[in-house]
Design an enzyme around this catalytic site. Structure first.
Site, short mmCIF file in Angstrom:
data_model
loop_
_atom_site.label_atom_id
_atom_site.label_comp_id
_atom_site.label_asym_id
_atom_site.label_seq_id
_atom_site.Cartn_x
_atom_site.Cartn_y
_atom_site.Cartn_z
N SER A 134 0.84 -1.20 0.00
CA SER A 134 0.00 0.00 0.00
C SER A 134 0.88 1.26 0.00
O SER A 134 2.03 1.21 0.47
CB SER A 134 -0.87 0.01 1.27
OG SER A 134 -1.60 1.21 1.36
N TYR A 175 -2.91 0.81 10.91
CA TYR A 175 -3.12 0.13 9.61
C TYR A 175 -1.97 0.45 8.66
O TYR A 175 -1.39 -0.45 8.04
CB TYR A 175 -4.47 0.54 8.97
CG TYR A 175 -4.50 0.16 7.52
CD1 TYR A 175 -4.61 -1.18 7.13
CD2 TYR A 175 -4.34 1.12 6.51
CE1 TYR A 175 -4.57 -1.55 5.79
CE2 TYR A 175 -4.30 0.76 5.17
CZ TYR A 175 -4.42 -0.58 4.82
OH TYR A 175 -4.37 -0.94 3.49
N LYS A 179 1.03 -2.27 7.02
CA LYS A 179 1.40 -2.53 5.62
C LYS A 179 2.91 -2.39 5.44
O LYS A 179 3.52 -3.16 4.71
CB LYS A 179 0.64 -1.59 4.67
CG LYS A 179 -0.87 -1.73 4.72
CD LYS A 179 -1.35 -3.14 4.40
CE LYS A 179 -1.15 -3.53 2.96
NZ LYS A 179 -1.65 -4.90 2.69
#
Ligand code: NDP
Length: 350
Positions: A134, A175, A179
Site C-alpha cells: 500500500s 493500519y 502494511k
C-alpha cells in the site's frame, strides 16, 4: 510490456489470497481473463459462493481453498500445492479495531510471512509472488502534506512498531504501519530464506471504482468504497479533509497485479501504483456534475477549488516498466457512484 491478451495464462494456475476482497475481485478478473486457472482462498463457503456468482463467466477456471486465518502457520500449505504463482492480497484494511497489534499488525505481518513459508515449502513451481502492499507503507504520516515533496518507491513509512501497536494510537496509523511492516517482512523473508521465488510489491493509494464482487448491502462496504459512499448518502455535511493525496482505479490495480506477475523486469521490484493526486472536493464536484439526482446529498464545499500545494506521488516507474495507463478520476468515480445507485435501487435504499 507485459501482455494482457486472453491467452498468456493458459495452462497455468495462480493462487490469489483473500478472494472475497474488493481489490481481489479485480485481481481474479485480470488473471481469469488472461486464461489462468485461479484458485483463491476464502474464509468460508459463503464467500466462495459469492465469487462463483460474480465471476460466473470463468467458473471452469476457478477453484477455492478455505483458509480461516492467514496468520496460521502452515495454513496455506494445501492451498499452494501445484500452483505456478501466488498473489497475496489478503490483509485487514480496517481503520477502527479493538486491538491494533492483534487485529492489524499481526495478521498483516504473519499473514505475509506464513504465505511465503507455505509457498517455499510446498510450491516448487512458483517463481514469482506478487504482494498487495500500500501507499500506506510509503507515506510518512507525521510529516503531513509535505508541500514540494515527491514520494516514490524509495520512501518507507517510518512509524515505530511500539507506536503502531499502542492501544491508544489511531487505527489509521496502525493500519498504515501494518502494511509497511508486512512489506518489509516479505523482503526480509526473501533475504533470509532465499526461496525459489522472487517477490514484487505493489503500493496503491486509495483504491476506488466499481466493485467486481456481488454487493448485497451498502452498510458493510470495504473501507475505500465506504469512503466514497459516505459522500452520496447524506452522512457527510462538509467536504472531508483529504487524508491521502493519491488514488488508483481498482480495475487498473487488478491489471497491474497481472502485469507485475508476468513481467521479468518486476522481479524484486516495488511499484507505487498511483493514478494521480486528488481531493474529496474534486470527487464531490464530479458526483454533483454527473449525478444531479444526488446533488442535495453531496457536500458542495468550494467547487473547482485549486489543487492544494501538497506532496505528489511519482508513478513513472510503474508506467514505464509495466506499460500501465491509468483511468481518470472522473471515469472511476462516475462508474463507482453509478454502481452505488444501482445497488440502492436493488436493495430498496433509493
Ligand atoms: P477488503 O476488506 O475488501 O479485503 C480484505 C481481504 O482480506 C478479504 O478477503 C478478507 O477476508 C481478507 N482478510 C483480512 N484479514 C484476514 C485474515 N486474518 N485471515 C484471512 N483473510 C483475511 O479490502 P481491500 O480489497 O480494499 O484490500 C485488499 C488489499 O489491498 C489489502 O492488502 C489492503 O491493505 C490493500 N490496499 C487496499 C486499498 C484500498 O483503498 N482498498 C489501498 C491500498 C492497499 P474476509 O472477506 O473474509 O474478511
Amino acid at each position: 510490456m507485459a501482455s494482457n491478451s486472453t491467452t498468456s495464462g493458459v495452462g497455468k494456475t495462480i493462487l490469489v489470497t483473500g478472494g472475497s476482497g474488493f481489490v481481489a475481485a479485480e485481481v481474479l478478473t485480470a488473471f481469469l481473463s488472461r486464461g489462468y486457472n485461479v484458485r483463491t482462498t476464502v474464509r468460508n463457503d459463503a464467500s466462495a459462493d459469492k465469487i462463483k456468482k460474480s465471476h460466473s463467466k470463468y467458473i471452469n477456471q476457478l477453484s477455492f481453498a478455505i483458509v480461516k486465518d492467514i496468520q496460521i502457520p502452515g495454513g496455506h500449505d494445501e492451498a499452494v500445492k501445484g500452483v505456478d504463482g501466488v498473489i497475496h492480497t489478503a490483509s485487514p484494511f480496517l481503520l477502527q479495531v479493538e486491538d491494533n497489534e492483534r487485529d492489524l499488525l499481526l495478521p498483516a505481518i504473519k499473514g505475509t510471512t506464513e504465505v511465503l513459508a507455505s509457498v517455499q515449502k510446498n510450491a516448487p513451481n512458483v517463481k514469482r509472488v506478487v504482494i498487495t502492499s500500500s501507499f500506506a507503507s510509503v507515506v510518512d504520516i507525521p510529516k503531513g502534506t509535505r508541500s514540494g515533496y515527491v514520494y516514490n518507491e524509495k520512501d518507507w513509512n517510518p512509524c515505530p512498531y511500539e507506536v503502531a501497536a499502542n492501544k491508544d494510537s489511531p487505527g489509521a496509523v496502525s493500519y498504515c504501519a501494518s502494511k509497511a511492516f508486512a512489506e518489509k517482512a516479505a523482503y526480509d523473508y526473501v533475504k533470509e530464506h532465499k526461496p525459489q521465488f522472487e517477490i514484487t510489491t505493489l503500493c496503491p493509494p486509495m483504491v476506488y471504482g466499481p466493485s467486481g464482487s456481488v454487493v448485497t448491502s451498502l452498510d458493510n462496504l470495504n473501507t475505500s468504497a465506504a469512503d466514497i459512499y459516505r459522500l452520496i448518502n447524506g452522512s457527510c455535511k462538509e467536504v472531508p479533509e483529504t487524508s491521502f493525496y493519491g488514488w488508483v482505479d481498482v480495475r487498473d490495480l487488478g491489471d497491474i497485479h497481472a502485469r507485475a506477475f508476468e513481467s521479468p523486469k518486476a522481479a524484486g521490484q516495488r511499484y507505487v501504483t498511483a493514478s494521480s493526486g486528488y481531493t474529496y472536493q474534486q470527487i464531490c464536484d464530479i458526483i454533483r456534475k454527473d449525478f444531479p439526482e444526488k446533488r442535495h446529498l453531496v457536500p458542495e464545499g468550494t467547487p473547482n477549488a485549486p489543487y492544494p500545494d501538497v506532496y505528489k506521488i511519482d508513478n513513472s516507474k510503474v508506467k514505464k516498466e509495466l506499460g500501465v495507463e491509468f483511468k481518470t478520476l472522473e471515469t472511476s468515480i462516475h462508474d463507482m457512484v453509478a454502481q452505488f445507485i444501482e445497488i440502492e435501487k436493488a436493495t430498496g435504499k433509493a
